[in-house]
Each structure stands twice: as structure tokens, then as C-alpha cells.
Scaffold this motif. Structure first.
Motif, PDB file in Angstrom:
ATOM      1  N   ALA A  34       0.831  -1.205   0.000  1.00  0.00           N
ATOM      2  CA  ALA A  34       0.000   0.000   0.000  1.00  0.00           C
ATOM      3  C   ALA A  34       0.861   1.249   0.000  1.00  0.00           C
ATOM      4  O   ALA A  34       0.565   2.230  -0.686  1.00  0.00           O
ATOM      5  N   VAL A  35       1.963   1.186   0.750  1.00  0.00           N
ATOM      6  CA  VAL A  35       2.858   2.346   0.796  1.00  0.00           C
ATOM      7  C   VAL A  35       3.529   2.539  -0.556  1.00  0.00           C
ATOM      8  O   VAL A  35       3.621   3.655  -1.070  1.00  0.00           O
ATOM      9  N   ALA A  36       3.937   1.421  -1.165  1.00  0.00           N
ATOM     10  CA  ALA A  36       4.566   1.520  -2.482  1.00  0.00           C
ATOM     11  C   ALA A  36       3.599   2.115  -3.494  1.00  0.00           C
ATOM     12  O   ALA A  36       3.993   2.874  -4.382  1.00  0.00           O
ATOM     13  N   ALA A  37       2.321   1.781  -3.346  1.00  0.00           N
ATOM     14  CA  ALA A  37       1.330   2.281  -4.303  1.00  0.00           C
ATOM     15  C   ALA A  37       1.097   3.779  -4.159  1.00  0.00           C
ATOM     16  O   ALA A  37       0.824   4.466  -5.141  1.00  0.00           O
ATOM     17  N   ILE A  38       1.198   4.301  -2.933  1.00  0.00           N
ATOM     18  CA  ILE A  38       0.945   5.736  -2.778  1.00  0.00           C
ATOM     19  C   ILE A  38       2.163   6.581  -3.104  1.00  0.00           C
ATOM     20  O   ILE A  38       2.047   7.755  -3.407  1.00  0.00           O
ATOM     21  N   ARG A  39       3.350   5.991  -3.051  1.00  0.00           N
ATOM     22  CA  ARG A  39       4.551   6.773  -3.335  1.00  0.00           C
ATOM     23  C   ARG A  39       4.480   7.327  -4.750  1.00  0.00           C
ATOM     24  O   ARG A  39       4.063   6.642  -5.666  1.00  0.00           O
ATOM     25  N   TRP A  40       4.933   8.549  -4.878  1.00  0.00           N
ATOM     26  CA  TRP A  40       4.960   9.271  -6.142  1.00  0.00           C
ATOM     27  C   TRP A  40       3.575   9.690  -6.576  1.00  0.00           C
ATOM     28  O   TRP A  40       3.368  10.787  -7.020  1.00  0.00           O
ATOM     29  N   ARG A  41       2.582   8.795  -6.419  1.00  0.00           N
ATOM     30  CA  ARG A  41       1.232   9.093  -6.833  1.00  0.00           C
ATOM     31  C   ARG A  41       0.585  10.075  -5.843  1.00  0.00           C
ATOM     32  O   ARG A  41      -0.061  11.021  -6.224  1.00  0.00           O
ATOM     33  N   HIS A  42       0.735   9.800  -4.568  1.00  0.00           N
ATOM     34  CA  HIS A  42       0.111  10.637  -3.532  1.00  0.00           C
ATOM     35  C   HIS A  42       1.147  11.370  -2.675  1.00  0.00           C
ATOM     36  O   HIS A  42       0.890  12.422  -2.158  1.00  0.00           O
ATOM     37  N   LEU A  43       2.274  10.715  -2.506  1.00  0.00           N
ATOM     38  CA  LEU A  43       3.291  11.251  -1.606  1.00  0.00           C
ATOM     39  C   LEU A  43       4.609  11.293  -2.355  1.00  0.00           C
ATOM     40  O   LEU A  43       5.132  10.249  -2.729  1.00  0.00           O
ATOM     41  N   SER A  44       5.120  12.481  -2.609  1.00  0.00           N
ATOM     42  CA  SER A  44       6.399  12.516  -3.316  1.00  0.00           C
ATOM     43  C   SER A  44       7.385  13.397  -2.570  1.00  0.00           C
ATOM     44  O   SER A  44       7.039  14.058  -1.605  1.00  0.00           O
ATOM     45  N   TYR A  45       8.590  13.389  -3.053  1.00  0.00           N
ATOM     46  CA  TYR A  45       9.721  13.869  -2.288  1.00  0.00           C
ATOM     47  C   TYR A  45      10.633  14.671  -3.216  1.00  0.00           C
ATOM     48  O   TYR A  45      11.082  14.145  -4.225  1.00  0.00           O
ATOM     49  N   ILE A  46      10.890  15.948  -2.903  1.00  0.00           N
ATOM     50  CA  ILE A  46      11.896  16.717  -3.649  1.00  0.00           C
ATOM     51  C   ILE A  46      13.141  16.707  -2.785  1.00  0.00           C
ATOM     52  O   ILE A  46      13.126  17.216  -1.666  1.00  0.00           O
ATOM     53  N   MET A  47      14.197  16.113  -3.287  1.00  0.00           N
ATOM     54  CA  MET A  47      15.339  15.871  -2.414  1.00  0.00           C
ATOM     55  C   MET A  47      16.348  17.006  -2.418  1.00  0.00           C
ATOM     56  O   MET A  47      16.408  17.822  -3.326  1.00  0.00           O
ATOM     57  N   GLN A  48      17.130  16.986  -1.367  1.00  0.00           N
ATOM     58  CA  GLN A  48      18.194  17.973  -1.180  1.00  0.00           C
ATOM     59  C   GLN A  48      19.313  17.636  -2.156  1.00  0.00           C
ATOM     60  O   GLN A  48      19.585  16.481  -2.395  1.00  0.00           O
ATOM     61  N   GLY A  49      19.949  18.639  -2.719  1.00  0.00           N
ATOM     62  CA  GLY A  49      21.100  18.386  -3.585  1.00  0.00           C
ATOM     63  C   GLY A  49      20.704  17.682  -4.863  1.00  0.00           C
ATOM     64  O   GLY A  49      20.932  16.499  -5.042  1.00  0.00           O
ATOM     65  N   SER A  50      20.100  18.455  -5.769  1.00  0.00           N
ATOM     66  CA  SER A  50      19.632  17.865  -7.028  1.00  0.00           C
ATOM     67  C   SER A  50      20.778  17.242  -7.813  1.00  0.00           C
ATOM     68  O   SER A  50      20.572  16.424  -8.682  1.00  0.00           O
ATOM     69  N   MET A  51      22.008  17.656  -7.491  1.00  0.00           N
ATOM     70  CA  MET A  51      23.157  17.142  -8.232  1.00  0.00           C
ATOM     71  C   MET A  51      23.309  15.647  -8.007  1.00  0.00           C
ATOM     72  O   MET A  51      23.831  14.926  -8.827  1.00  0.00           O
ATOM     73  N   ASN A  52      22.879  15.203  -6.836  1.00  0.00           N
ATOM     74  CA  ASN A  52      23.194  13.826  -6.464  1.00  0.00           C
ATOM     75  C   ASN A  52      22.045  12.860  -6.657  1.00  0.00           C
ATOM     76  O   ASN A  52      22.242  11.665  -6.569  1.00  0.00           O
ATOM     77  N   VAL A  53      20.842  13.350  -6.895  1.00  0.00           N
ATOM     78  CA  VAL A  53      19.725  12.407  -6.921  1.00  0.00           C
ATOM     79  C   VAL A  53      19.441  11.875  -8.312  1.00  0.00           C
ATOM     80  O   VAL A  53      18.805  10.848  -8.453  1.00  0.00           O
ATOM     81  N   LEU A  54      19.913  12.583  -9.346  1.00  0.00           N
ATOM     82  CA  LEU A  54      19.660  12.086 -10.690  1.00  0.00           C
ATOM     83  C   LEU A  54      20.783  11.143 -11.085  1.00  0.00           C
ATOM     84  O   LEU A  54      21.954  11.437 -10.875  1.00  0.00           O
ATOM     85  N   ASN A  55      20.421  10.028 -11.660  1.00  0.00           N
ATOM     86  CA  ASN A  55      21.422   9.057 -12.094  1.00  0.00           C
ATOM     87  C   ASN A  55      22.275   9.671 -13.206  1.00  0.00           C
ATOM     88  O   ASN A  55      21.751  10.027 -14.263  1.00  0.00           O
TER      89      ASN A  55
END
Lengths: 273, 331
Positions: B93-114
Motif C-alpha cells: 500500500a505504501v509503495a502504491a501511494i509513493r509518487w502518486r500521492h506522496l512525493s519527495y523533492i530531495m536535497q542536492g539535485s546534483m546527487n539524486v539524478l542518475n
């Protein structure tokens, strides 16, 4: 009216790539400024990342050679200082870095840095002399050798550590301190005490400080004069409060408008296009 | 349903527990924190480094990994109605709500993108499983969304290193908002940016939040950002919430001495009055001072502060603070 440091049209160009696809990046393009010997001041260098402010700092410290122009420190061309005179120059121009946690090796005790600076640049010849010089410098920043001796960087807070970094720079009795973003990594509750310390060092010890920052509010608060840099060029310069109260260049005006303060409103930051 | 807050945090406690060389140590990074986030509002969380801000949002997002442990309390989301707290919800259930209902803008955009994947591929990795639909329709959705953030669709074929810091941060905002989530957690998203870019990015977060009617939990230590962006503000000190209220009220009349210091120490252009730092240093959370955690640095400290933990009390409509000086009648 002799200059402590004078930049005469200095520039720095980096080359990248090999024979093919060689690219030249002009990091600093023809900058002029001068700080007077007998008029200690805090001179702010403001600019976004990539504006060349750190390259300028490295040239002042003698780490990079300017590609053009001259940098004169107390009548001597920084670029032409002989190897033997290097230590004497470094004793008079000392840096303070942005992140105190990165500036100190976590496995070395803090008094090591103070003792090293005292023996290498401060002319201390014995342990006792080095300790005396360290203690004197630490007292200038509101600490003492008893508090610091034998302690590791992780035992101190960011604000205390930055004070130790400033004390280390003071050990060799410099004339000019070059501080590259010295408060951006310091906790909010301690930031102003570090900024006030710079003002205190200027007034009490007669030190000149080149304060590199992108924080216009602290630059307004503490500095006497400033230059605003963009793409390696100075776009505006003058007395800090005058320039920031009434910026003339479009870029300075844009910077000024982007400063967030408690009196700014939501509407002012919502993009209009 | 609409009167119910989208997030209710009650007495949440999360501690780091570890044993080092036979000595067990407990760091109370999140200690008894309660607040609500309503729909369509930006809730700001302020506090200096090591005050527990990031641990709090990790706990709220259900991202608990050892040595961090949930000790008590709950964090209930309106879109997880069956679970009293996100930590008890089924992993699926948590996996299903992630991104769809609950998302996260992370610190340090340099490091979060592959760094090895183009931006377009990153979008497919994250958002395609949630949005579904054909590749063509997905492409169109992404392009339209990027335009909303004033990003050229050509960024999709770029690698992260080819973009500037501000653009990368906008890409992470686009990633976090593409599924139109109801709740967005933003952890210091503008700290590494230049002032002009920062203003731009904040304006964008604001307008996209207004457009989608989402709620944002916005964490930053920069009080200037809180003043301009947030609707409500919670101030943390040493793992505890010391003051919470409408941002306007908190700035107009801060009640906790720490909040008052944070606001009054901000230098402002046009104001040359002397500012000062606080004496002392932030406490070590493994061994916090007894009583009120702020008392060793507090200008108003009384005897009671050294022994008794002050409770959160109402000081105005929706405005709470925890300080003995308020209950004593002083301010």
C-alpha cells in the motif's frame, strides 16, 4: 596612500581539451580594485556560482597565476614572489574556507593546525612559543588554547570550528584575510556572531578582509565596499550600503530583488511569465 | 473528509539507537512532535543543522532504516485511511501511494539524478509505472509538465551533467510533481542555489502547488524562505517542536525565545542595527540538557526551565509554543 593589495586588470583563462575541440574559459576578465594599507576594511565580492569569485580568491592567494594583468601585494607582484619569499607572503595573506568540517582533517587534533601555522608562518621556534601564539589567536576569537587542546573537529559545533579556523588564520599575524563563504555552513543561531567577529577583527586588529559571499544581506550588514561580479566581470562596485540600497546595473537590481526577507510577500516571488 | 488534515502527526518519536564498543547510545532526533498539515497549504519546518528536521521528514515518509527506530506516536495520511500511521500500512500500500500521492523533492539535485541515464529515462523509471498509458501519451504528459516549469522538452535527451544547477533542481521538481501528488515533501530544495535561481524555483514550487492544490512540507533553515513561501511554520530545536503557527503570526509575534532570535538576527538590507548570535552551541542530542532543551542558551531561563520540560500551549489561534516564560505570564 599605499595599497595593501591592488589588482590591475587581472584576468584568468582556463583551457580545456586537447589539440582538437580546445575550449577556452575566461573565468575572470580584467578586474581592478585596491585596498588601502592604512584603511582596514571588509571588502565583499558578490556573485553567483560560476561568476569567477573563487578564481579571483585563488589568484589573490597565489594558487593560480593570473593569465593577464598584475596583482600587487604591498608593492610586490604576487606572481613574481621567489620561492624563498613564499612563506612570508603566506603569513601575511591567510584564507578561511567555507565548510569548517571539510577544512579540518577529522583525525587530527585542532591544536595541530594552530601549532603548524605558528611554526611555519608565525616564526615560532619552540613548542612554548607556538602555544603562546595559538592561545593569543584563539583569544581574539573568544576561545582559548585550554578549550581546544587535544580536541578533534567532531567535538566542536560548526560555529566553534569556524572560530578555530579564523584563529588559525590569525596565528601568523596576517594583514589580509580571504574568507570564501565563511558563514554559509554555520548554523543560523551562530552565523551573526561569526559575521560580527569579522567586524571586530577589522576594528580591533586593523585587518583587511576580503569577504566572498552570495548573501547580500550580510554583505550589507558588515562590509564597507563591495564589487558585484558576473561571468568574470565586475558589473558594479562602490560603498556596500550605497550600492545595495540603490543598485544601478540590471544584474545588481535583479540580485537585490531576489533577496528574500521577512517583509517580502508571496506575490513578489511568483513568476509573472 | 475535507475538514480532516491531510497529514496528522501525533507525539511522533524516532530515535537513533546504536551500540558502539559495548556502550549503547540513543540519539533522540525526533522527540514527541505533533502537528497537522491541511490540504492546499505549504507547511514550513525551520531549524538549524542537527535539529532533527531531516529525520522528522524521513519518519513521516515512512523511510525508517536502522539505526533509526520509531519509538512512538503516529503519522497518518488522509490517503491511507485504513492505517492509523504510515508505519503500520502494508508495504504494498505504501509503495502504491509513493509518487502518486506522496512525493519527495530531495536535497542536492546534483546527487539524486542518475548520472548515467538521460533525464527522459529517469522520468520513465519513476513515473511511467504510476501514470501508465502508452509511451506516446506518457511523452506528451511529460512534455506538457516540463513546459509548466519552463523547461524545454530537449532536456529529456540530456544527461544530468549537461544541465545547470537550477535546471536540475527544476527537473527534480518536475519528477516529484508529474503524478500530481497530494502531498509533497521538500527537503532544502533551494539551499545550494544562487539567490536569483532560488527565487525562481520557489516561485515555481508555489505556483505548481497552487495549481494542483497539493500540500507541501517544506524544510529549510533559511527564515527568509519561510517568510516568503510558507503558510504555516513549525520551528524545531534539538529534536523538539518549539513553536508552530501561521507564518504571518509567528513572524509578527514570535513567542519562543529561539524563534524570536532566529527572526531578529536576520540581517536586512536597509537596516543597520546590530545583530547578534546566540551564546553557546546547539546541544548534543545523545545527551540533551534536562528540562527545556533551550535553557542553557536562553536569555529568559528560570529555575523551572532547568528541570521541567515545558508543554506546548496555545498562544493564539492555531499558534502554539512551548516555553515556561509564556505560562508564567511574561513574554
Amino acid at each position: 596612500m599605499t595599497a595593501l593589495i591592488e589588482a590591475k586588470n587581472i584576468s584568468k583563462t582556463f583551457s580545456r581539451g586537447g589539440v582538437f575541440a580546445r575550449r577556452r574559459i575566461e573565468a575572470v576578465k580584467g578586474i581592478n580594485f585596491s585596498l588601502e594599507e592604512d584603511k582596514p576594511e571588509i571588502f565583499a565580492v558578490i556573485g553567483e556560482s560560476g561568476s569567477g569569485k573563487s578564481t579571483l580568491a585563488r589568484m589573490i592567494l597565489g594558487i593560480h597565476k593570473p593569465s593577464g594583468g598584475q596583482l600587487i601585494f604591498q608593492g610586490q607582484d604576487v606572481d613574481k614572489i621567489p620561492r624563498a619569499g613564499r612563506a612570508a607572503f603566506m603569513a601575511r595573506v591567510q584564507p578561511i574556507f567555507q565548510n569548517p568540517f571539510e577544512a579540518f582533517n577529522p583525525l587530527k587534533k585542532l591544536d595541530f593546525y594552530l601549532t603548524m601555522t605558528a611554526t611555519r608562518f608565525g616564526g615560532a621556534t619552540s613548542r612554548a612559543e607556538a602555544d603562546a601564539a595559538s592561545d593569543q589567536a584563539l583569544r581574539q576569537v573568544g576561545l582559548s588554547l585550554d578549550e581546544i587542546k587535544g580536541r578533534f573537529p567532531h567535538e566542536l559545533s560548526g560555529g566553534q570550528l569556524q572560530r578555530v579556523a579564523i584563529a588559525r588564520a590569525l596565528v601568523s599575524k596576517p594583514r589580509l584575510i580571504l574568507a570564501d563563504e565563511p558563514v554559509s555552513m554555520v548554523d543560523a543561531s551562530l552565523r551573526m556572531s561569526i559575521v560580527n567577529l569579522f567586524g571586530d577583527l577589522r576594528d580591533r586588529l586593523g585587518l583587511s578582509i576580503i569577504y566572498i559571499t552570495h548573501d547580500l544581506a550580510t554583505a550589507y550588514y558588515i562590509s564597507d565596499r563591495l564589487i558585484i561580479m558576473r561571468h568574470g566581470e565586475v558589473v558594479e562596485q562602490g560603498p556596500a550600503r550605497e550600492v545595495l540600497s540603490n543598485p544601478q546595473h540590471p544584474y545588481s537590481q535583479q540580485l537585490r530583488a531576489a533577496v528574500l526577507s521577512p517583509s517580502a510577500t508571496l506575490e513578489t516571488i511568483t513568476p509573472t511569465h | 473528509m475535507s475538514s480532516q488534515p491531510i497529514l496528522r502527526v501525533e507525539n511522533l518519536k524516532a530515535h537513533f539507537r546504536g551500540t558502539y564498543f559495548g556502550v549503547s547510545r540513543e540519539v533522540r532526533a525526533v522527540d514527541d512532535i505533533s502537528f497537522d498539515v491541511e490540504r492546499n497549504e505549504i507547511f514550513g519546518l525551520a531549524g538549524e543543522s542537527s535539529s532533527g528536521k531531516t529525520t522528522l521528514i524521513k519518519t513521516i515518509a515512512g523511510l525508517i532504516r536502522p539505526p533509526l527506530e520509531l519509538v512512538g506516536g503516529r503519522a497518518q495520511f488522509a490517503f491511507l485511511p485504513d492505517a492509523p500511521t504510515i508505519h503500520q500500512a502494508a508495504p504494498a500500500a505504501v509503495a502504491a501511494i509513493r509518487w502518486r500521492h506522496l512525493s519527495y523533492i530531495m536535497q542536492g539535485s546534483m546527487n539524486v539524478l542518475n548520472p548515467l541515464r538521460r533525464i527522459g529515462a529517469t522520468f520513465r523509471d519513476f513515473a511511467l509505472p504510476h501514470l501508465g498509458g502508452s509511451a506516446g501519451a506518457f511523452e506528451a504528459t511529460v512534455t506538457a509538465h516540463l513546459e509548466r516549469l519552463r523547461l524545454d522538452p530537449s532536456v529529456l535527451s540530456a544527461y544530468p551533467h549537461e544541465l545547470s544547477g537550477g535546471m536540475r533542481q527544476r527537473v527534480t521538481i518536475a519528477l516529484a510533481t508529474i503524478c500530481k501528488p497530494e502531498f509533497i515533501i521538500a527537503d532544502e530544495p533551494t539551499t545550494a542555489l544562487d539567490v536569483i535561481v532560488q527565487k525562481d524555483v520557489l516561485g515555481m514550487i508555489r505556483s505548481i502547488q497552487r495549481e494542483m492544490g497539493s500540500s507541501v512540507l517544506f524544510v529549510t533553515h533559511d527564515m527568509g524562505v519561510h517568510a516568503t513561501l510558507t503558510d504555516k511554520l513549525g520551528v524545531m530545536y534539538a529534536g523538539r517542536l518549539v513553536e508552530v503557527g501561521a507564518t504571518r503570526d509567528v513572524f509578527a509575534a514570535p513567542r519562543h525565545p529561539y524563534t524570536r532570535h532566529l527572526i531578529h538576527s536576520l540581517p536586512r538590507i536597509g537596516d543597520v542595527t546590530q545583530r547578534s548570535g546566540l551564546p553557546g552551541t546547539p546541544p548534543n542530542l545523545a545527551n540533551p540538557p534536562p528540562g527545556c532543551r533551550f535553557h542553557p542558551r536562553c536569555p529568559l531561563a528560570m529555575d523551572i526551565c532547568r528541570t521541567v520540560q515545558p508543554a506546548m500551549i496555545d498562544v493564539g489561534p492555531g499558534h502554539r509554543a512551548s516555553c515556561h516564560a509564556i505560562s508564567e505570564g511574561g513574554s
